[in-house]
Design a protein around this motif. Structure first.
Motif, PDB file in Angstrom:
ATOM      1  N   GLY A 197       0.800  -1.212   0.000  1.00  0.00           N
ATOM      2  CA  GLY A 197       0.000   0.000   0.000  1.00  0.00           C
ATOM      3  C   GLY A 197       0.838   1.269   0.000  1.00  0.00           C
ATOM      4  N   THR A 198       2.054   1.178   0.488  1.00  0.00           N
ATOM      5  CA  THR A 198       2.911   2.368   0.593  1.00  0.00           C
ATOM      6  C   THR A 198       4.261   2.206  -0.087  1.00  0.00           C
ATOM      7  N   ALA A 199       4.580   1.004  -0.581  1.00  0.00           N
ATOM      8  CA  ALA A 199       5.909   0.749  -1.137  1.00  0.00           C
ATOM      9  C   ALA A 199       5.821   0.089  -2.510  1.00  0.00           C
ATOM     10  N   ALA A 200       6.793   0.401  -3.344  1.00  0.00           N
ATOM     11  CA  ALA A 200       6.945  -0.268  -4.639  1.00  0.00           C
ATOM     12  C   ALA A 200       7.869  -1.459  -4.433  1.00  0.00           C
ATOM     13  N   ILE A 201       7.332  -2.663  -4.597  1.00  0.00           N
ATOM     14  CA  ILE A 201       8.111  -3.890  -4.381  1.00  0.00           C
ATOM     15  C   ILE A 201       8.293  -4.603  -5.710  1.00  0.00           C
ATOM     16  N   ALA A 202       9.538  -4.871  -6.079  1.00  0.00           N
ATOM     17  CA  ALA A 202       9.844  -5.625  -7.291  1.00  0.00           C
ATOM     18  C   ALA A 202      10.046  -7.086  -6.928  1.00  0.00           C
ATOM     19  N   LEU A 203       9.466  -7.966  -7.708  1.00  0.00           N
ATOM     20  CA  LEU A 203       9.638  -9.409  -7.527  1.00  0.00           C
ATOM     21  C   LEU A 203      10.510  -9.939  -8.648  1.00  0.00           C
ATOM     22  N   VAL A 204      11.606 -10.603  -8.286  1.00  0.00           N
ATOM     23  CA  VAL A 204      12.488 -11.192  -9.292  1.00  0.00           C
ATOM     24  C   VAL A 204      12.772 -12.639  -8.924  1.00  0.00           C
ATOM     25  N   SER A 205      13.143 -13.434  -9.926  1.00  0.00           N
ATOM     26  CA  SER A 205      13.679 -14.768  -9.683  1.00  0.00           C
ATOM     27  C   SER A 205      15.178 -14.698  -9.952  1.00  0.00           C
ATOM     28  N   ASP A 206      15.883 -15.785  -9.688  1.00  0.00           N
ATOM     29  CA  ASP A 206      17.325 -15.785  -9.965  1.00  0.00           C
ATOM     30  C   ASP A 206      17.602 -15.612 -11.446  1.00  0.00           C
ATOM     31  N   ALA A 207      16.702 -16.102 -12.287  1.00  0.00           N
ATOM     32  CA  ALA A 207      16.891 -15.989 -13.736  1.00  0.00           C
ATOM     33  C   ALA A 207      15.557 -16.152 -14.427  1.00  0.00           C
ATOM     34  N   GLY A 208      15.285 -15.287 -15.384  1.00  0.00           N
ATOM     35  CA  GLY A 208      14.081 -15.421 -16.183  1.00  0.00           C
ATOM     36  C   GLY A 208      12.884 -14.703 -15.604  1.00  0.00           C
ATOM     37  N   THR A 209      11.709 -15.139 -16.011  1.00  0.00           N
ATOM     38  CA  THR A 209      10.463 -14.485 -15.627  1.00  0.00           C
ATOM     39  C   THR A 209       9.926 -15.065 -14.328  1.00  0.00           C
ATOM     40  N   PRO A 210       9.676 -14.224 -13.314  1.00  0.00           N
ATOM     41  CA  PRO A 210       9.078 -14.732 -12.071  1.00  0.00           C
ATOM     42  C   PRO A 210       7.733 -15.396 -12.336  1.00  0.00           C
ATOM     43  N   LEU A 211       7.338 -16.262 -11.414  1.00  0.00           N
ATOM     44  CA  LEU A 211       6.096 -17.040 -11.450  1.00  0.00           C
ATOM     45  C   LEU A 211       6.213 -18.298 -12.282  1.00  0.00           C
ATOM     46  N   ILE A 212       7.284 -18.461 -13.077  1.00  0.00           N
ATOM     47  CA  ILE A 212       7.472 -19.682 -13.855  1.00  0.00           C
ATOM     48  C   ILE A 212       8.246 -20.667 -12.982  1.00  0.00           C
ATOM     49  N   SER A 213       7.529 -21.654 -12.425  1.00  0.00           N
ATOM     50  CA  SER A 213       8.110 -22.650 -11.518  1.00  0.00           C
ATOM     51  C   SER A 213       8.669 -22.017 -10.242  1.00  0.00           C
ATOM     52  N   ASP A 214       7.955 -21.037  -9.693  1.00  0.00           N
ATOM     53  CA  ASP A 214       8.316 -20.514  -8.377  1.00  0.00           C
ATOM     54  C   ASP A 214       7.027 -20.048  -7.692  1.00  0.00           C
ATOM     55  N   PRO A 215       7.074 -19.676  -6.389  1.00  0.00           N
ATOM     56  CA  PRO A 215       5.840 -19.356  -5.654  1.00  0.00           C
ATOM     57  C   PRO A 215       5.306 -17.949  -5.908  1.00  0.00           C
ATOM     58  N   GLY A 216       5.813 -17.257  -6.907  1.00  0.00           N
ATOM     59  CA  GLY A 216       5.410 -15.880  -7.143  1.00  0.00           C
ATOM     60  C   GLY A 216       3.944 -15.689  -7.418  1.00  0.00           C
ATOM     61  N   PHE A 217       3.275 -16.698  -8.023  1.00  0.00           N
ATOM     62  CA  PHE A 217       1.862 -16.513  -8.380  1.00  0.00           C
ATOM     63  C   PHE A 217       1.006 -16.274  -7.141  1.00  0.00           C
ATOM     64  N   LYS A 218       1.406 -16.837  -5.992  1.00  0.00           N
ATOM     65  CA  LYS A 218       0.641 -16.636  -4.768  1.00  0.00           C
ATOM     66  C   LYS A 218       0.752 -15.196  -4.287  1.00  0.00           C
ATOM     67  N   LEU A 219       1.913 -14.600  -4.487  1.00  0.00           N
ATOM     68  CA  LEU A 219       2.083 -13.197  -4.120  1.00  0.00           C
ATOM     69  C   LEU A 219       1.233 -12.306  -5.013  1.00  0.00           C
ATOM     70  N   VAL A 220       1.218 -12.599  -6.310  1.00  0.00           N
ATOM     71  CA  VAL A 220       0.370 -11.840  -7.234  1.00  0.00           C
ATOM     72  C   VAL A 220      -1.102 -12.003  -6.863  1.00  0.00           C
ATOM     73  N   ARG A 221      -1.519 -13.211  -6.575  1.00  0.00           N
ATOM     74  CA  ARG A 221      -2.919 -13.479  -6.193  1.00  0.00           C
ATOM     75  C   ARG A 221      -3.318 -12.686  -4.960  1.00  0.00           C
ATOM     76  N   ASP A 222      -2.464 -12.722  -3.924  1.00  0.00           N
ATOM     77  CA  ASP A 222      -2.796 -12.035  -2.683  1.00  0.00           C
ATOM     78  C   ASP A 222      -2.729 -10.524  -2.845  1.00  0.00           C
ATOM     79  N   ALA A 223      -1.798 -10.047  -3.672  1.00  0.00           N
ATOM     80  CA  ALA A 223      -1.711  -8.606  -3.925  1.00  0.00           C
ATOM     81  C   ALA A 223      -2.972  -8.109  -4.613  1.00  0.00           C
TER      82      ALA A 223
END
Length: 286
Positions: free
Chosen positions: A84-110
């Motif tokens: 609500g007050t901060a710009a948060i960037a989500l990255v993976s070690d390589a490539g596009t986040p959410l591809i075979s990592d838990p990022g989709f849950k963060l997007v869903r909850d956001a």
């Protein structure tokens, strides 16, 4: 770099920024992605050491917080609360986040909390390997990582064996021999490719049949993250006439002739009109 510096003068609005990062060659980081990383209030990362090297390449330092498979459930509520007050960037070690990592849950909850979500597209190992493999690209199915245990892996392969699309999956070097052998056993000897070191100096994409690739890597897989691409199944063989007749006869014990012909047509892919004529002939011959 000039474009990045110009962008740095404008602060980011609060929200979640999904930032694709290089899968090997740091020069693949887009100017927009670099700008977002440089201006983010916080970067959620898989491994801070990996992201620190990327930030060094951009020439900035930013606060980082770990977000990965082992801590995602504990960390996610706090990240969502800050959006609500901060710009948060989500990255993976390589490539596009959410591809075979838990990022989709963060997007869903956001999204559920009403926070903006912005994507900054870029490198993706799955799509990059698909472009290298020379296999059909009109339809593809991403599997991520197969289960490590033998039976679960075989079951997962059996579930997708009939899908008429090119298959894409990730694998590690040590597990590559067993995975290729399981794919050959479960899918038959399809055309396939093993891609590794994508975008790096020693990029390699080996294409052959699954059995040949399994033999090639039987003694051990190469280092690094690997993408396997498997071609779709060939055209199914036409059913034998005797089998079609048997299916029609069985269907007619339960259904009127027209509906029986329709059922067998859906099961075999044969023309309904031809099957209806054959069903009538079988019925009259009784």
């Amino acid at each position: 770099m000039t474009c990045i510096m110009d962008d740095l003068s404008a602060p980011l609005s609060p929200g979640l920024y999904i930032v694709a990062t290089p899968i090997g060659n740091l020069a693949d980081l887009s100017p927009r992605a670099a700008s977002i990383l440089a201006r983010a209030d916080l970067i959620a990362v898989e491994d801070s050491r990996v992201t620190a090297r990327l930030l060094h390449h951009v020439g900035v330092k930013r606060p980082m917080a770990p977000y990965h498979d082992h801590n995602a459930d504990q960390v996610r509520p706090g990240l969502v609360a800050r959006l609500g007050t901060a710009a948060i960037a989500l990255v993976s070690d390589a490539g596009t986040p959410l591809i075979s990592d838990p990022g989709f849950k963060l997007v869903r909850d956001a999204r559920a909390a009403g926070h903006p979500v912005v994507t900054i597209p870029g490198p993706c190992a799955a799509v990059a390997a698909l472009t290298l493999a020379g296999l059909p690209t009109d339809r593809f199915f991403f599997l991520g990582f197969l289960p490590p245990k033998e039976k679960a892996r075989a079951d997962a392969i059996a579930e997708v064996a009939a899908i008429r699309a090119t298959l894409i999956l990730y694998e590690s070097g040590p597990r590559l021999p067993a995975t290729l052998a399981a794919l050959a056993a479960g899918l038959g000897d399809r055309e396939a490719a093993v891609a590794r070191e994508i975008s790096k100096a020693f990029e390699e994409c080996v294409t052959d049949t699954l059995s040949a690739l399994a033999a090639r890597y039987a003694e051990g897989g190469p280092r690094g993250e690997i993408v396997i691409v498997v071609g779709p199944p060939g055209e199914a063989a036409a059913p034998e006439a005797a089998d079609v007749d048997a299916a029609l006869v069985e269907a007619m014990t339960r259904l009127p002739t027209a509906r029986a012909a329709g059922e067998v047509a859906r099961a075999t892919g044969l023309p309904r009109r031809d099957l209806y004529a054959r069903a009538m002939a079988l019925r009259d011959a009784e």
